[in-house]
Write a protein that holds these residues in place. Structure first.
Motif, PDB file in Angstrom:
ATOM      1  N   ASN B 207      90.098 -62.732  10.055  1.00  0.00           N
ATOM      2  CA  ASN B 207      91.524 -62.587   9.823  1.00  0.00           C
ATOM      3  C   ASN B 207      91.961 -62.909   8.593  1.00  0.00           C
ATOM      4  O   ASN B 207      93.059 -62.528   7.854  1.00  0.00           O
ATOM      5  N   ARG B 208      91.217 -63.922   7.737  1.00  0.00           N
ATOM      6  CA  ARG B 208      91.640 -64.213   6.524  1.00  0.00           C
ATOM      7  C   ARG B 208      91.435 -63.045   5.427  1.00  0.00           C
ATOM      8  O   ARG B 208      92.120 -62.747   4.474  1.00  0.00           O
ATOM      9  N   ASP B 211      94.188 -60.435   6.223  1.00  0.00           N
ATOM     10  CA  ASP B 211      95.500 -60.849   5.657  1.00  0.00           C
ATOM     11  C   ASP B 211      95.755 -60.640   4.051  1.00  0.00           C
ATOM     12  O   ASP B 211      96.679 -59.839   3.718  1.00  0.00           O
ATOM     13  N   SER B 212      94.414 -60.683   3.559  1.00  0.00           N
ATOM     14  CA  SER B 212      94.415 -60.504   2.172  1.00  0.00           C
ATOM     15  C   SER B 212      94.468 -58.965   1.788  1.00  0.00           C
ATOM     16  O   SER B 212      95.075 -58.480   0.652  1.00  0.00           O
ATOM     17  N   ARG B 214      95.885 -57.031   3.855  1.00  0.00           N
ATOM     18  CA  ARG B 214      97.346 -56.381   3.768  1.00  0.00           C
ATOM     19  C   ARG B 214      98.389 -56.723   2.596  1.00  0.00           C
ATOM     20  O   ARG B 214      99.214 -56.141   2.425  1.00  0.00           O
ATOM     21  N   SER B 215      98.042 -57.802   1.999  1.00  0.00           N
ATOM     22  CA  SER B 215      98.921 -58.097   1.314  1.00  0.00           C
ATOM     23  C   SER B 215      98.905 -57.217  -0.038  1.00  0.00           C
ATOM     24  O   SER B 215      99.952 -57.158  -0.732  1.00  0.00           O
ATOM     25  N   GLU B 275      89.193 -64.279   0.961  1.00  0.00           N
ATOM     26  CA  GLU B 275      90.333 -63.495   0.398  1.00  0.00           C
ATOM     27  C   GLU B 275      90.024 -62.486  -0.745  1.00  0.00           C
ATOM     28  O   GLU B 275      90.743 -61.616  -0.915  1.00  0.00           O
TER      29      GLU B 275
END
Lengths: 1310, 382
Positions: B207-208, B211-212, B214-215, B275
């Motif tokens: 998940n981490r 998220d990164s 997607r950012s 990340e």
């Protein structure tokens, strides 16, 4: 009807007939005129025309009456339609196809040679005295023909069938069909079935016309059954002065020259060559030393089939496999006429090319080759180009590709055998620039002399390749290599010249344009090479050097260019005869070229007619330079090729010179221009230096951007495109080389990984990256052709005003105005004045006019839309149903177009590299290591075919064929009998194993081929693609029987075989329990048994069982269970399959290498039967199989014994009447005594008494015996007692006696 | 000897080992490779190469492979490809991708469809992972085969770098002939997908990463979905690790992939931060998009090979800049098949001056070639 009547009767009959019809004649009805002036007049009077179609007038007549009938008719039409459809294939026929191969085939003495010479005479108006080998002629504006006569050897029949496009099958009508005809037809069928046209000759032998007609009909129908119904059969009715009738031959020629051909699968996938010229290039010295040395042979011919790749292996049927040493294309010796709107060819265009027959200038004799020199004038030229025949020479002279000056510049002279050829530029260099010389030496010290060596060693081809490279670069780097002047210039120059050609005002003859084009290409190529490396250097150099220095550099450059160009292009094709003269001219041109600042480029530009255009271009170029200039140094660093290329830069000083002369007038203009250019360069250079720093970071990511990929990929192998090379540029000098070597070593053992590591370690700002690719996403900007909004606008354009039905609002056609404007603009033609005039014009137009115009436009739009729809609708065949097939077909069509268009405009050299040598090119193929017999026994009447082999086709493996014995072959074929097979290009002898597939897919060996069935044959032979047909013959020697033994097709290729043979192992039981038995003699060891554990076995009596387990003793015995109890006498067997090895025997037929007489008599490996017959060996008979007379012993049967109880029950008549025979013959003779009852009683009583007595006596006796025994016992007892008593007594006596004795002795002693 | 004309190609060095053997197998030409790491401290072929040779041995029938004692030179006479089911334990020095890349090249030309079970490392930092092969290579293969029926790559177990323990099943249909492909317009990227995988680490890691990623990528596209694949138990191999494979799909069906994997456990570089990995992977994807083309850098070589092996028709493909591997592949293709590719640079700048330029990344190359008319000699026709 009248035949049976006599003439008199007939007259009477006629009379009566006329009398009968007399009254009818008077009432003959009026007949309307349907044509002629009267009819026309009537028609003109009656103007009424039927406007309704029959269907409309009478719909009932056209309605369905029977559903079944309609269904049937619909089905029928659909059936016909479906039959017509074929799987679409890409049409790969080239634009200029190779000549059609027309083979004349037939048995001997049928008139082949006569027909051939007649045909040639018909087409060319020349008479060939002797036709040998292929004869190529131009038959029409778009067609060439290669005639080939096939001799009567099966070998050449097979070879000819593989290459012929059209076969003229000659049949002697007076004799009928011969074996050869049918053999050839069968050969053709197997190898793809080319077009076949029968030709009946010797028709003048028939005296009786009726017989002639019947024979014709009979032959025709037989011919049709063999080929197809309606196959063309031509009749040559007779000879006139030893030739066929002119009109008939002419007609035949017409047929040939309009015939269409179907592509044959094997030929469309395999390139091949029918050699029409052969040359032995072996060094005569070598031959002198060793007459049997391997030869270097050149074969010439048109490429056919498909693209001929330069590095492929070829098979020469009848000679073997060879790898092509070298292949190059030559000018067409028999070219098609130039496109003109004339219907027929004129005399000079009716070319003929047949070097083997001595037409192309070369005559082959048995032991010599004669070259026709064509008179004293051509002699000098012949010396220059020895290997070209006269026709070629003439052809090249007719349309020269280069100007004379050009040629001279490129020509060279070799002073010593192994030295690099000397060119005029070299001489010039020697004379003029010592400085230059020094440079090359220095280069040599640096280790760059490699470049030079490469040139020295290179053949023309390689040089060509280099040139091509350059050309290609030019194409690649079209606009994006904006950094360098020369490059863009080259391009623009090209555009501009093209413009020139298209202009009607351009006063250039075609010849000139051609040469110019060629020259231009050269120039560009050279420019490009330049641009690639050196120019970059140059550019960088310019960045840092003062302007004053810059002036010098171009001059130096051009020096280098001119020298290297001539060196590069030399190639050995042109002989330098007038070096001196050339040197002079060269110096002149050199001088001139050096005067001009940016010589090469600017001179070309000068050709331009419009100055404004020129300026525009330079501006654009300048700006581009600004943009990308900063990149150049990077590119330079990256390309380690630059140092290699140094020597290669091929400028065009010479051309400059020549062009200079032409363009003297514009000289002034050009100088002005140059000056301007210089300024621009200076400015931009400075700007670049400052501006591009910011951009550098972003560009660094794209470091590959402006590289010449072709050079990187296909350049020198040693150039390894690595990240490391970046550093090299910075070091320079000697270090470069050592480092490179290191790299190389690293390269060969580098890390094998597909991932591109070069781009990974680049640091890069995400935002910048995102910016640079923002339009890669659907969210970004779209191209105009794809942008939804733009498309919507276009739609609006198309459909104009519409009414929104919901709101009722009428949308105005707001585009209309703009459109009008556009249209005006189109009409107006002029640039700026049109803008001024527009409003005025608008005002002038009245309202009605405008309205009318709008209406017209709308109508026009509608019409277009309708046309578009119609086209689409028609294309899809009126509905969606056929769309799949149509789509497929159109896909193929598109592919074919792409295939043609893709490389169409490329330079020939380059095109050849990409595609290979396309069909239709005339090529020269050099083969090394040919056996000397090929030359020694060369005979032009045998076709020499060069069939290329695709990948893996030059390897050998197991090939499975589906085979069927030919129904006309008299014998069935035996497994492991050698067979000669023609498969693909090859003919070879091999040993097949026949097998058939069982239901469980097992390939079971067959001893013989089935009589009327297919079977599988496994051979050890050349790997050939599946689906290729083959034929087999048992012998090539002429036999009266039909020679083709079998035909078939390749099914599968493998490296191992799976043919098995049945093997039964037998054993016998030695111990039997209920259903278990122990069996011995089947195997030899426990191991063998354990391999067969669980195998099913069977007794001869049919009892099935299974092998269970081995037992210790005897060795190889095992326990088995059966479904019933075995007998000890049973034999038990197990059925096994034994894999059979296919013998690895592959013997290609080398018929071309044999002396002529042996060719058709070749006999390879003989069959077993043949050998035995020859040696008189009979098969050894198995003694078990031989007949032995049967001896039968007479059998003695036991008497029939009827059991007593059965006998008793039987009625008397069935009771056995035979008295029991007496054993004693004396007794048997006695008379039977029959007693009276009383006597009987007495006898009975007596018998009883006797029995009683006997019994009594018996008892008494036994009692007596008992008594006696008892008595005996008692007696023994008494005896024992007595003896015991006596013993005791004796003892006493002896004791007493002993005592007495003792006493005596004692007395005596005392 | 099974070859009739002189047919052998000889090479030096261990580099491009696979290419040479693959092309030799396809072209039927023998190959001799000499001086394999002859100057190295550890001369001769390595384990992973030996394993590759063994795989080739399983794949072919009737081939002759000879390696000398020191392992510095080898001879390979190729046979035919029978296909069928194959099991292979790949060397742990290289990932399964190393073997799979070669297998993909050969599989369409075997006698029966291949069903291969490969065991080893599914994801590492060197070779393309099985995910990448599935996402990037398969679409290309599909273009040439016509359909992707029977084409399958199933990850049974995932095994990260040093210890491996992964298992994949690869299935591929066979073809008699390949179709020519013209694919020069990739269209625009319409969506981004991906797989974030983790084995023997916390599931949160995936998940981490997501998220990164997607950012970064949300700036250009909204349609992003990254599947998380956290394996447990026996399916997670023997080593801890995690990584990310991203794929950008364009409107015309081109797939551009990028991927990253975490550092190996106990490596000098230290543990990877999820990340950072996500961000870097996103960056790699952007770079790949920048390179552009219809084929991404990892499948270039396959596309080139299949173009060359097509019918005698023109095939055209747009690619980004060529990778060194592809460049060498092109050279080898020329060597083995005699096919030269036409390589044209297609500028991303608009052709007309009045039209504004689109920012579509770097220059693209159009590779054009005429196929050799290759047919599958192994396949049985009836």
């Amino acid at each position: 009807m009248c035949k049976s009547h006599s003439s008199k009767e007939y007259d009477i009959y006629l009379q009566s007939y006329f009398q009968d019809n007399m009254d009818e004649d008077s009432r003959k009805p009026h007949r309307l005129r349907h044509s002629g002036p009267k009819a026309d007049k009537k028609k003109a009077k009656n103007k009424h025309e039927q406007e309704l179609t029959p269907q409309q007038r009478n719909p009932k007549a056209f309605a369905f009456h029977s559903v079944n009938k309609v269904a049937k008719s619909v089905k029928r039409t659909l059936d016909i339609h479906t039959k017509k459809t074929h799987i679409p294939e890409v049409d790969r026929t080239p634009v200029e196809p190779p000549p059609v191969v027309v083979a004349v085939v037939g048995p001997p003495k049928v008139g082949k040679t006569t027909l051939l010479s007649c045909l040639i005479k018909n087409f060319t108006k020349q008479k060939l005295t002797s036709v040998q080998g292929p004869v190529t002629i131009v038959s029409g504006k778009k067609r060439r023909l290669t005639f080939l006569e096939c001799n009567n050897d099966v070998n050449s029949m097979i070879d000819v069938a593989k290459v012929a496009d059209l076969v003229l099958l000659l049949i002697d009508a007076s004799f009928g069909f011969e074996m050869e005809t049918f053999e050839f037809l069968n050969i053709c069928q197997v190898h793809g079935f080319p077009k076949i046209m029968g030709v009946l000759t010797h028709l003048d032998m028939f005296r009786n016309t009726k017989k002639l007609r019947k024979t014709k009909k009979r032959l025709k129908h037989r011919f049709w059954t063999e080929i197809y119904q309606g196959a063309k059969l031509f009749y040559l009715s007779g000879m006139v002065n030893g030739e066929y009738q002119k009109t008939e031959v002419h007609n035949l020629g017409r047929f040939i020259s309009v015939m269409k051909f179907r592509p044959l699968h094997w030929r469309t996938t395999h390139p091949y060559l029918l050699a029409d010229r052969m040359e032995d290039l072996t060094d005569p010295e070598l031959i002198r030393q060793n007459a049997k040395c391997d030869r270097t042979v050149c074969l010439y011919g048109y490429v056919r089939g498909t693209h001929f790749k330069s590095n492929c292996n070829v098979h020469l049927p009848g000679a073997g496999d060879f790898s092509v040493k070298d292949i190059s294309f030559l000018p067409d010796p028999c070219p098609l006429p130039e496109r003109e709107n004339r219907r027929s060819l004129n005399e000079s265009e009716r070319l003929i090319y047949a070097p083997m027959s001595g037409v192309g200038g070369i005559v082959y004799d048995k032991d010599a080759v004669y070259i026709d020199l064509g008179g004293s004038h051509s002699h000098t030229q012949q010396a220059v180009e020895e290997d070209a025949p006269i026709n070629e020479l003439v052809a090249t002279m007719k349309n020269p590709m280069k100007t004379l000056e050009d040629k001279m510049a490129t020509s060279e002279l070799t002073l010593f055998k192994n030295a690099a050829p000397l060119t005029e530029a070299d001489i010039h260099r020697m004379n003029l620039s010592g400085q230059q010389e020094e440079k090359t030496v220095a280069d040599a010290v640096n280790g760059r002399d490699r470049r030079k060596a490469v040139f020295g060693e290179n053949t023309d081809d390689e040089e060509d390749k280099d040139d091509d490279d350059d050309d290609e670069e030019d194409e690649d780097s079209d606009d994006e290599v904006g950094g360098d002047d020369e490059d863009t210039d080259g391009d623009e120059e090209q555009d501009e010249t093209e413009e020139d050609f298209s202009k009607p005002g351009a006063l250039k003859t075609e010849m000139f344009t051609r040469s110019a084009k060629k020259r231009k290409m050269d120039g560009e190529g050279e420019n490009l090479a330049f641009a690639d490396s050196d120019d970059d250097l140059e550019e960088n150099f310019q960045l840092f050097t003062p302007v004053a220095e810059k002036k010098n550099t171009p001059r130096k450059q051009s020096n280098i260019n001119s020298s290297s160009s001539s060196r590069g292009r030399g190639g050995g094709q042109h002989m330098d005869v007038e070096i001196n003269y050339k040197a002079d001219s060269e110096t002149d041109s050199e001088m001139e070229s050096t005067e001009i600042d940016d010589g090469v480029v600017e001179k070309k530009r000068k050709k331009r007619t419009k100055v404004s255009e020129q300026e525009q271009v330079t501006h654009r170029k300048g700006s581009r330079e600004e943009k990308y200039g900063g990149l150049n140094d990077r590119i330079d660093e990256k390309q380690d090729s630059s140092d290699n290329e140094c020597g290669e830069h091929v400028g065009n000083g010479a051309e400059d010179g020549s062009e200079e002369d032409e363009d003297d007038v514009e000289y002034q203009e050009k100088e002005d221009y140059d000056a301007r250019e210089d300024n621009l360069n200076e400015e931009s250079g400075l700007l670049r230096w400052k501006e591009n720093i910011a951009e550098k970071a972003s560009q660094s990511f794209l470091k590959n951007k402006q590289t010449n990929w072709r050079k990187i990929v296909y350049g020198h192998e040693s150039e390894d495109y690595d990240g490391e090379s970046e550093e090299e540029g910075e070091v320079g000098g000697l270090f470069k080389i050592s480092k490179k070597k290191k790299d190389q070593r690293k390269g060969i053992d580098g890390f094998d990984c597909s991932r591109d590591a070069t781009g990974q370690n680049q640091e890069w700002n995400i935002q910048e990256l995102l910016e640079s690719i923002q339009d890669c996403f659907v969210t970004g900007k779209w191209d105009k052709s794809e942008d939804a909004k733009a498309l919507l606008d276009q739609d609006d354009d198309l459909y104009g005003a519409f009414e929104d039905l919901e709101t009722g609002e009428v949308m105005e056609d707001h585009q209309q105005e703009d459109e009008e404007e556009e249209e005006d603009a189109e009409d107006g033609g002029g640039g700026e004045d049109k803008d001024v005039e527009k409003p005025k014009m608008k005002r002038d137009m009245t309202k009605e006019e405008r309205k009318q115009k709008a209406l017209d436009k709308r109508a026009e739009k509608k019409r277009k839309l309708k046309a578009m729809f119609d086209a689409e609708y028609d294309a899809s065949g009126g509905g969606g149903e056929e769309s799949f097939y149509d789509e497929w077909r159109s896909e193929m069509e598109q592919q074919a177009q792409l295939n043609r268009a893709e490389f169409e405009n490329l330079d020939e050299d380059l095109r050849v590299q990409y595609e290979g040598f396309r069909p239709g090119l005339y090529v020269r193929v050099q083969l090394d290591n040919m056996p000397c017999e090929f030359i020694d026994h060369f005979d032009p009447t045998y076709p020499v075919i060069l069939g290329a082999l695709l990948s893996a086709e030059d390897t050998i493996g197991y090939v499975n064929l589906r085979v069927k014995k030919h129904r006309w072959h008299k014998k069935i074929l035996k497994t492991k009998d050698p067979l000669i097979i023609s498969l693909g290009w090859r003919r070879f002898q091999t040993i097949p194993l026949y097998s058939i597939q069982d239901h469980n897919m097992r390939q079971r060996l067959l001893k013989y081929t089935p009589e009327h069935m297919h079977c599988t044959a496994s051979i050890w032979g050349p790997i050939t693609p599946q689906g290729t047909g083959f034929l087999a013959v048992q012998t090539v020697a002429g036999t009266p029987d039909f020679r083709i033994a079998a035909t078939g097709v390749v099914l599968e290729l493998d490296k191992s075989v799976t043919v098995v043979k049945k093997l039964k192992l037998t054993g016998t039981p030695y111990k039997i329990y209920k259903k278990t038995a122990f069996i011995k003699g089947m195997f030899n060891s426990e191991l063998e048994v354990s391999k067969f554990e669980g195998a099913s076995i069977r007794a001869v009596s049919g009892i099935r069982g299974q092998i269970k387990k081995p037992v210790r003793t005897p060795e190889g015995a095992f326990r088995a269970t059966f479904e019933d109890k075995l007998l000890l006498s049973d034999i038990v067997f197990v059925r096994t399959w034994y894999r059979v090895e296919v013998p690895k025997f592959y013997n290609p037929l080398t018929t071309l290498l044999f002396p002529l007489q042996q060719r058709s008599q070749w006999e390879g490996m003989k069959t077993l039967g043949q050998l035995k017959r020859e040696k008189g060996i009979k098969a050894e008979a198995n003694p078990d199989s031989s007949y032995k007379s049967i001896e039968r012993k007479g059998r003695s049967f036991h008497p029939l014994v009827i059991p007593k109880h059965l006998q008793r029950d039987l009625p008397f008549k069935d009771k056995p009447k035979v008295a029991t025979r007496q054993k004693d013959p004396v007794q048997a003779q006695r008379v039977a005594v029959v007693r009276e009852p009383k006597e009987r009683k007495v006898a009975e009583l007596m018998k009883m008494l006797k029995t009683l007595h006997e019994h009594k006596m018996k008892q008494r006796r036994s009692q007596m015996r008992e008594r006696a025994q008892q008595h005996e016992k008692d007696k023994r007892k008494i005896e024992m007692k007595r003896t015991e008593k006596q013993k005791v007594v004796k003892k006493q006596i002896y004791r007493v006696l002993g005592q007495i004795e003792k006493k005596k002795k004692r007395h005596e002693k005392e | 000897l099974t070859s009739m004309a002189s047919n052998m190609r000889s090479f030096e060095g261990s580099n491009f080992f696979r290419q040479r053997l693959i092309l030799a197998t396809l072209s039927g030409k023998a190959v001799k490779i000499k001086k394999i790491r002859s100057k190295d401290d550890d001369p001769g072929i390595r384990d992973f190469e030996a394993s590759f040779i063994r795989l080739l041995d399983k794949l072919t029938n009737g081939s002759r492979i000879e390696v000398n004692e020191t392992g510095t030179s080898m001879f390979y006479q190729p046979g035919l490809l029978p296909g069928g089911s194959i099991e292979h334990d790949c060397s742990l020095q290289r990932a399964i991708g190393y073997y799979l890349e070669a297998l993909v090249c050969l599989a369409p030309f075997s006698k029966t469809p291949i069903h291969a079970v490969l065991r080893g490392i599914t994801n590492d930092q060197i070779d393309p992972s099985v995910d990448q092969i599935k996402l990037s290579t398969f679409p290309i293969l599909k273009k040439f085969l016509g359909t992707d029926e029977g084409l399958e790559l199933k990850i049974i177990k995932r095994g990260a770098a040093p210890e491996g323990g992964g298992e994949v099943i690869f299935k591929c249909p066979t073809r008699q002939k390949l179709r020519p492909v013209q694919f020069t317009d990739p269209g625009k990227v319409k969506r981004i997908r991906g797989v974030a995988w983790a084995t023997r680490v916390s599931p949160a890691v995936t998940n981490r990463m997501v998220d990164s990623v997607r950012s970064v990528l949300n700036q250009c596209l909204a349609d992003i979905y990254i599947y998380t694949d956290h394996q447990k138990g026996s399916q997670s191999g023997k080593s801890p690790g995690f990584g990310l494979t991203l794929v950008a799909e364009t409107t015309n069906g081109a797939f551009l992939t990028a991927e990253l994997a975490s550092n190996v456990k106990g490596s000098e570089a230290g543990p990877t931060v999820p990340e950072d990995l996500g961000k870097d992977a996103a960056k790699h994807l952007l770079k790949e998009i920048h390179r552009g083309g219809c084929v991404d850098s990892s499948s270039q070589s396959l596309a080139v090979l299949l173009m060359c092996l097509g019918q005698q028709d023109v095939s055209k493909i747009l690619t980004g800049p060529l990778t060194p591997y592809t460049i060498q592949f092109l050279r080898h293709i020329k060597d083995f098949f005699g096919v030269t590719f036409k390589i044209e640079t297609k500028s991303n700048k608009g052709t007309d001056d009045n039209e504004e330029d689109l920012n579509t990344g770097g220059d693209k190359l159009v590779l054009t070639c005429v196929g050799v008319g290759y047919t599958n000699l192994s396949k049985v026709i009836l």
